[in-house]
Write a protein that holds these residues in place. Structure first.
Motif, PDB file in Angstrom:
ATOM      1  N   ILE A   5       0.995  -1.095   0.023  1.00  0.00           N
ATOM      2  CA  ILE A   5      -0.100   0.030   0.080  1.00  0.00           C
ATOM      3  C   ILE A   5       0.830   1.211  -0.043  1.00  0.00           C
ATOM      4  O   ILE A   5       0.759   2.232  -0.730  1.00  0.00           O
ATOM      5  CB  ILE A   5      -1.080  -0.053   1.320  1.00  0.00           C
ATOM      6  CG1 ILE A   5      -2.013  -0.986   1.023  1.00  0.00           C
ATOM      7  CG2 ILE A   5      -1.663   1.244   1.415  1.00  0.00           C
ATOM      8  CD1 ILE A   5      -2.931  -1.376   2.153  1.00  0.00           C
ATOM      9  N   THR A   6       1.940   1.277   0.793  1.00  0.00           N
ATOM     10  CA  THR A   6       2.552   2.335   0.689  1.00  0.00           C
ATOM     11  C   THR A   6       3.451   2.576  -0.687  1.00  0.00           C
ATOM     12  O   THR A   6       3.541   3.797  -1.083  1.00  0.00           O
ATOM     13  CB  THR A   6       3.937   2.253   1.951  1.00  0.00           C
ATOM     14  OG1 THR A   6       3.344   2.154   3.197  1.00  0.00           O
ATOM     15  CG2 THR A   6       4.854   3.479   1.828  1.00  0.00           C
ATOM     16  N   VAL A   7       3.902   1.493  -1.050  1.00  0.00           N
ATOM     17  CA  VAL A   7       4.604   1.591  -2.318  1.00  0.00           C
ATOM     18  C   VAL A   7       3.549   2.360  -3.667  1.00  0.00           C
ATOM     19  O   VAL A   7       3.765   3.152  -4.327  1.00  0.00           O
ATOM     20  CB  VAL A   7       5.170   0.187  -2.848  1.00  0.00           C
ATOM     21  CG1 VAL A   7       5.688   0.332  -4.444  1.00  0.00           C
ATOM     22  CG2 VAL A   7       6.291   0.189  -2.005  1.00  0.00           C
ATOM     23  N   ILE A   8       2.544   1.650  -3.637  1.00  0.00           N
ATOM     24  CA  ILE A   8       1.285   2.145  -4.378  1.00  0.00           C
ATOM     25  C   ILE A   8       0.997   3.735  -4.221  1.00  0.00           C
ATOM     26  O   ILE A   8       0.677   4.315  -5.143  1.00  0.00           O
ATOM     27  CB  ILE A   8       0.150   1.134  -4.380  1.00  0.00           C
ATOM     28  CG1 ILE A   8       0.508  -0.034  -4.817  1.00  0.00           C
ATOM     29  CG2 ILE A   8      -1.100   1.747  -5.202  1.00  0.00           C
ATOM     30  CD1 ILE A   8      -0.394  -1.130  -4.760  1.00  0.00           C
ATOM     31  N   LEU A   9       0.869   3.864  -2.924  1.00  0.00           N
ATOM     32  CA  LEU A   9       0.705   5.445  -2.845  1.00  0.00           C
ATOM     33  C   LEU A   9       1.877   6.209  -3.039  1.00  0.00           C
ATOM     34  O   LEU A   9       1.541   7.424  -3.721  1.00  0.00           O
ATOM     35  CB  LEU A   9       0.120   5.749  -1.215  1.00  0.00           C
ATOM     36  CG  LEU A   9      -1.178   5.228  -0.636  1.00  0.00           C
ATOM     37  CD1 LEU A   9      -1.111   5.274   0.825  1.00  0.00           C
ATOM     38  CD2 LEU A   9      -2.068   5.903  -1.472  1.00  0.00           C
ATOM     39  N   LEU A  10       2.875   6.015  -2.850  1.00  0.00           N
ATOM     40  CA  LEU A  10       4.165   6.776  -3.354  1.00  0.00           C
ATOM     41  C   LEU A  10       4.039   6.894  -4.665  1.00  0.00           C
ATOM     42  O   LEU A  10       4.417   7.848  -5.419  1.00  0.00           O
ATOM     43  CB  LEU A  10       5.427   6.131  -2.650  1.00  0.00           C
ATOM     44  CG  LEU A  10       6.694   6.680  -2.897  1.00  0.00           C
ATOM     45  CD1 LEU A  10       6.707   8.118  -2.291  1.00  0.00           C
ATOM     46  CD2 LEU A  10       7.960   5.896  -2.336  1.00  0.00           C
ATOM     47  N   ILE A  11       3.850   5.759  -5.336  1.00  0.00           N
ATOM     48  CA  ILE A  11       3.886   5.743  -6.976  1.00  0.00           C
ATOM     49  C   ILE A  11       2.956   6.530  -7.399  1.00  0.00           C
ATOM     50  O   ILE A  11       3.116   7.588  -8.333  1.00  0.00           O
ATOM     51  CB  ILE A  11       3.976   4.275  -7.633  1.00  0.00           C
ATOM     52  CG1 ILE A  11       5.451   3.795  -7.480  1.00  0.00           C
ATOM     53  CG2 ILE A  11       3.765   4.447  -8.969  1.00  0.00           C
ATOM     54  CD1 ILE A  11       5.443   2.077  -7.656  1.00  0.00           C
ATOM     55  N   GLY A  12       1.551   6.573  -6.977  1.00  0.00           N
ATOM     56  CA  GLY A  12       0.356   7.238  -7.286  1.00  0.00           C
ATOM     57  C   GLY A  12       0.698   8.600  -7.107  1.00  0.00           C
ATOM     58  O   GLY A  12       0.360   9.717  -7.926  1.00  0.00           O
ATOM     59  N   VAL A  13       1.210   9.192  -5.789  1.00  0.00           N
ATOM     60  CA  VAL A  13       1.609  10.482  -5.762  1.00  0.00           C
ATOM     61  C   VAL A  13       2.572  11.003  -6.313  1.00  0.00           C
ATOM     62  O   VAL A  13       2.496  12.263  -7.106  1.00  0.00           O
ATOM     63  CB  VAL A  13       1.648  10.644  -4.010  1.00  0.00           C
ATOM     64  CG1 VAL A  13       2.393  12.165  -3.882  1.00  0.00           C
ATOM     65  CG2 VAL A  13       0.607  10.523  -3.277  1.00  0.00           C
ATOM     66  N   THR A  14       3.654  10.208  -6.712  1.00  0.00           N
ATOM     67  CA  THR A  14       4.636  10.743  -7.594  1.00  0.00           C
ATOM     68  C   THR A  14       4.086  10.933  -9.017  1.00  0.00           C
ATOM     69  O   THR A  14       4.283  12.011  -9.715  1.00  0.00           O
ATOM     70  CB  THR A  14       5.884   9.818  -7.619  1.00  0.00           C
ATOM     71  OG1 THR A  14       6.163   9.483  -6.217  1.00  0.00           O
ATOM     72  CG2 THR A  14       6.987  10.139  -8.531  1.00  0.00           C
ATOM     73  N   LEU A  15       3.403  10.163  -9.451  1.00  0.00           N
ATOM     74  CA  LEU A  15       2.785  10.290 -10.725  1.00  0.00           C
ATOM     75  C   LEU A  15       1.771  11.495 -10.898  1.00  0.00           C
ATOM     76  O   LEU A  15       2.011  12.280 -12.007  1.00  0.00           O
ATOM     77  CB  LEU A  15       1.959   9.021 -11.173  1.00  0.00           C
ATOM     78  CG  LEU A  15       1.329   8.904 -12.654  1.00  0.00           C
ATOM     79  CD1 LEU A  15       2.506   8.747 -13.594  1.00  0.00           C
ATOM     80  CD2 LEU A  15       0.440   7.507 -12.786  1.00  0.00           C
ATOM     81  N   VAL A  16       1.066  11.606  -9.858  1.00  0.00           N
ATOM     82  CA  VAL A  16      -0.047  12.715 -10.188  1.00  0.00           C
ATOM     83  C   VAL A  16       0.958  14.090  -9.885  1.00  0.00           C
ATOM     84  O   VAL A  16       0.833  15.084 -10.889  1.00  0.00           O
ATOM     85  CB  VAL A  16      -0.801  12.776  -9.065  1.00  0.00           C
ATOM     86  CG1 VAL A  16      -1.659  14.228  -8.693  1.00  0.00           C
ATOM     87  CG2 VAL A  16      -2.061  11.653  -9.091  1.00  0.00           C
TER      88      VAL A  16
END
Length: 146
Positions: A5-16
């Motif tokens: 979940i942390t990795v997915i959130l980190l990638i999502g925030v970085t992408l946005v």
């Protein structure tokens, strides 16, 4: 499970963040200019046709313009060898800074200092071809470039 979940959130925030950053760098601060009928060159008004340009209130260096003009109006002006156009956003197709610089270097375009210190440390340049295509931009001058 929390690591995923942390990795997915980190990638999502970085992408946005990356998408927003890209938008602001390439689109948000520019406004199009198309109703310009004259440009000032060495305190003289020169009539132009089909002006298409972009500018920004955020940075005075973001001015770029393309236009048509009678090249004989520039015969009395001195050429300037310090002209070096800056890049324009990819979507502003008429201003290819690499081609403009190459044409200046080859002598196909004549570059002129239109206004020195238009804003402190920033000069406005134009380049004109023999067939009347013209380009306009601002660049830093010696005050900031050493």
């Amino acid at each position: 499970m929390s690591g995923k979940i942390t990795v997915i959130l980190l990638i999502g925030v970085t992408l946005v963040f990356g998408i927003i950053f890209f938008y602001f760098q390439n689109f948000a601060y520019y406004s199009k200019v198309s109703n310009k009928e004259v440009i000032m060159v060495n305190n003289k008004l020169i009539k132009v046709k089909e002006y298409l340009g972009i500018r920004s209130d955020v940075s005075k260096l973001k001015l770029r313009g393309c236009f048509k003009v009678d090249p004989s109006l520039f015969e009395k002006f001195d050429e300037d060898d310090k002209a070096s156009p800056l890049s324009a956003p990819f979507w502003f197709k008429c201003f290819d800074y690499e081609e403009i610089q190459s044409d200046i270097d080859k002598g196909l375009l004549k570059a002129y200092l239109a206004e020195e210190n238009e804003t402190l440390g920033i000069d406005r340049y134009i380049a004109i071809s023999k067939n009347g295509l013209g380009y306009e931009w601002r660049q830093l001058n010696e005050i900031f470039v050493k």
